[in-house]
Write a protein that holds these residues in place. Structure first.
Motif, short mmCIF file in Angstrom:
data_model
loop_
_atom_site.label_atom_id
_atom_site.label_comp_id
_atom_site.label_asym_id
_atom_site.label_seq_id
_atom_site.Cartn_x
_atom_site.Cartn_y
_atom_site.Cartn_z
N ILE A 8 -10.06 51.35 -3.76
CA ILE A 8 -9.02 49.95 -3.44
C ILE A 8 -10.22 49.74 -2.60
O ILE A 8 -10.12 50.18 -1.67
N GLY A 9 -10.50 48.49 -2.67
CA GLY A 9 -11.42 47.69 -1.64
C GLY A 9 -11.21 46.35 -0.69
O GLY A 9 -9.82 46.05 -1.54
N GLY A 10 -11.97 45.33 0.12
CA GLY A 10 -10.92 44.63 0.71
C GLY A 10 -10.58 43.25 -0.12
O GLY A 10 -10.19 42.18 -0.46
N THR A 11 -12.02 43.34 -1.75
CA THR A 11 -12.23 42.12 -2.21
C THR A 11 -11.53 42.87 -3.84
O THR A 11 -11.69 42.11 -4.74
N LYS A 12 -12.43 43.46 -4.32
CA LYS A 12 -12.00 44.42 -5.31
C LYS A 12 -11.69 45.52 -5.85
O LYS A 12 -11.93 46.10 -4.45
N PHE A 40 1.13 43.02 -4.31
CA PHE A 40 -0.63 44.23 -4.54
C PHE A 40 0.64 45.91 -5.10
O PHE A 40 -0.25 45.60 -6.19
N ILE A 41 1.89 45.95 -4.94
CA ILE A 41 2.19 46.72 -6.09
C ILE A 41 2.69 46.28 -7.21
O ILE A 41 2.18 47.09 -8.01
N GLU A 42 3.00 45.34 -7.59
CA GLU A 42 2.42 44.94 -8.43
C GLU A 42 1.55 44.74 -9.67
O GLU A 42 1.87 45.12 -10.90
N VAL A 43 1.15 43.77 -8.49
CA VAL A 43 -0.45 44.08 -9.70
C VAL A 43 -1.37 45.46 -10.07
O VAL A 43 -2.00 46.00 -10.91
N VAL A 44 -1.19 46.46 -8.74
CA VAL A 44 -1.89 48.07 -9.18
C VAL A 44 -1.06 48.69 -9.70
O VAL A 44 -1.59 49.19 -11.13
N THR A 45 0.71 48.41 -9.70
CA THR A 45 1.11 49.51 -11.31
C THR A 45 0.47 48.99 -12.52
O THR A 45 -0.23 49.46 -13.44
N GLY A 46 0.58 47.15 -12.74
CA GLY A 46 0.83 46.97 -14.21
C GLY A 46 -1.32 46.96 -14.45
O GLY A 46 -1.56 47.37 -15.49
N LEU A 65 -9.06 54.28 -0.59
CA LEU A 65 -8.70 52.72 -0.32
C LEU A 65 -8.62 53.13 1.71
O LEU A 65 -8.81 54.14 2.23
N PRO A 66 -9.48 52.52 1.98
CA PRO A 66 -10.10 51.90 3.47
C PRO A 66 -9.39 52.14 4.36
O PRO A 66 -9.01 51.25 5.37
N GLY A 67 -8.16 52.96 4.57
CA GLY A 67 -7.12 53.56 5.77
C GLY A 67 -7.32 54.49 4.93
O GLY A 67 -7.98 55.29 4.65
N ALA A 68 -5.18 55.37 5.73
CA ALA A 68 -5.36 56.52 5.96
C ALA A 68 -3.90 56.92 6.21
O ALA A 68 -3.13 55.50 6.18
N VAL A 69 -3.50 57.75 5.23
CA VAL A 69 -1.86 57.84 5.38
C VAL A 69 -1.34 59.30 6.01
O VAL A 69 -1.91 59.89 6.69
N ARG A 70 -0.44 58.44 7.27
CA ARG A 70 0.03 59.09 8.01
C ARG A 70 0.88 59.97 7.56
O ARG A 70 1.28 60.00 6.82
N SER A 71 0.86 61.19 8.29
CA SER A 71 1.32 62.66 7.75
C SER A 71 2.95 62.56 8.50
O SER A 71 3.45 62.83 7.93
N ALA A 79 -6.04 50.12 7.54
CA ALA A 79 -6.34 49.94 6.14
C ALA A 79 -7.36 48.48 6.44
O ALA A 79 -6.59 48.04 7.61
N ASN A 80 -8.52 47.84 6.33
CA ASN A 80 -8.96 46.83 6.28
C ASN A 80 -8.19 45.92 5.43
O ASN A 80 -8.18 44.39 5.62
N CYS A 81 -7.02 46.12 4.69
CA CYS A 81 -6.48 45.35 3.75
C CYS A 81 -4.88 45.09 4.64
O CYS A 81 -3.85 46.13 4.89
N LEU A 82 -4.82 44.61 5.24
CA LEU A 82 -4.01 44.66 7.03
C LEU A 82 -2.37 44.73 6.24
O LEU A 82 -1.40 45.14 7.08
N PHE A 83 -2.45 43.90 5.24
CA PHE A 83 -0.29 43.78 4.39
C PHE A 83 0.02 45.69 3.94
O PHE A 83 1.19 45.43 3.67
#
Length: 300
Positions: A8-12, A40-46, A65-71, A79-83
């Motif tokens: 998952i990138g910022g544009t594609k 976003f959730i709807e599009v990714v699951t589809g 993705l360009p971010g991280a999951v907090r432990s 994440a650069n997708c700020l939302f």
């Protein structure tokens, strides 16, 4: 079992379905939705369900993705997708899909791919470097991705530039992270081009600077020389700490052939040894390393 990787990138957004041997079965790309978290959730699951229809068999799901999951709370950060930041993306996708989802930073996925069947295949310790818009990194030891409690393993780009002096490196460089003189501000593609404007008042792309240097432009040659010096200092600090067998490079600047010829001499003076035996290699899978590594996440 089949493996689905998403990058998952910022544009594609790219999806890649691999079989058990790592062979490509199906690949697709779509634009990354920008309308907010729910969309976003709807599009990714589809997007994932589309792969399920074609696969006709169960598959694991790994996402980079360009971010991280907090432990501590499972929410996304950096994440650069700020939302996405502040949301439990992994948990929400698992609830929507009804199956486990593995998730990691895109630089971690890049490194995992190259360590398993890429340029670092067979090495005990691989450090992955992204020299693109930013300056990410990842660590794989004995074919296992290293992930620490702060979810920042390999984030070398936000350490201070080693040996910084304003006389040699120019004025202090503020970074979006809130600090100054981060390595990323000097050796990422963005930093490389931005500092050329600051130093010489000329706006050129990274490729334009390199082309000008190859054609004998003195300013471009000096700027490239400083880039190699700064990158050498920075990688020496990584080698002194981790002593990796291989450093694998990705991102736009990794395609510069002279990088691999010029870096060893720039690294060695900063090492706690007299020779650099770490191999410096371009990524074998190129732009596909991120999505391939995401597919491998459930097994690593």
């Amino acid at each position: 079992m089949l493996r689905l990787g998403l990058d998952i990138g910022g544009t594609k957004m790219e999806g890649l379905l691999l079989d058990a041997a790592g062979n490509e079965r199906c690949r697709r790309r779509i634009a990354t939705p920008q309308q907010g978290y729910a969309t976003f959730i709807e599009v990714v699951t589809g997007f994932i369900r589309g792969f399920a229809e074609e696969a006709g068999a169960p598959f694991s799901i790994g996402i980079g993705l360009p971010g991280a999951v907090r432990s501590d709370n499972g929410c996304i950060k950096n994440a650069n997708c700020l939302f996405l930041n502040g949301h439990p993306l992994k948990a929400d996708l698992e609830a929507a899909l009804g199956q486990p989802v593995w998730m990691a930073n895109d630089a971690d996925c890049f490194t995992l791919s190259e360590a398993l069947d890429g340029a670092g295949s067979g090495a005990n310790l691989v450090f992955g470097v992204i020299l693109g818009t930013g300056c990410g990194g990842g660590i794989v030891a004995h074919q296992r991705l290293l992930v620490g409690p702060n979810a920042i393993s390999g984030e070398w780009g936000h350490n201070p530039l080693p040996g910084y002096t304003p006389q040699f490196d120019g004025p202090a460089q503020p970074c979006y992270c809130g600090r100054s003189n981060c390595i990323e501000r000097f050796v990422s593609g963005t930093g490389f081009a931005g500092r050329f404007v600051e130093r010489h008042g000329r706006s050129l792309s990274p490729q334009g600077i390199l082309m000008a240097a190859a054609e004998g432009d003195a300013e471009a040659q000096a700027h490239y020389g400083h880039f190699i010096h700064a990158l050498g200092r920075s990688l020496a600090s990584v080698i002194n700490l981790l002593d990796p067998d291989v450093i694998v490079f990705g991102g736009g600047l990794s395609n510069v052939a002279s990088l691999y010829e010029d870096l060893p001499a720039a690294i060695t003076p900063w090492l706690f040894t007299d020779r650099c035996l770490t191999r410096l290699l371009p990524a074998r899978h190129g732009d596909s390393s991120g999505v391939r590594g995401a597919a491998w996440l459930p097994q690593r």
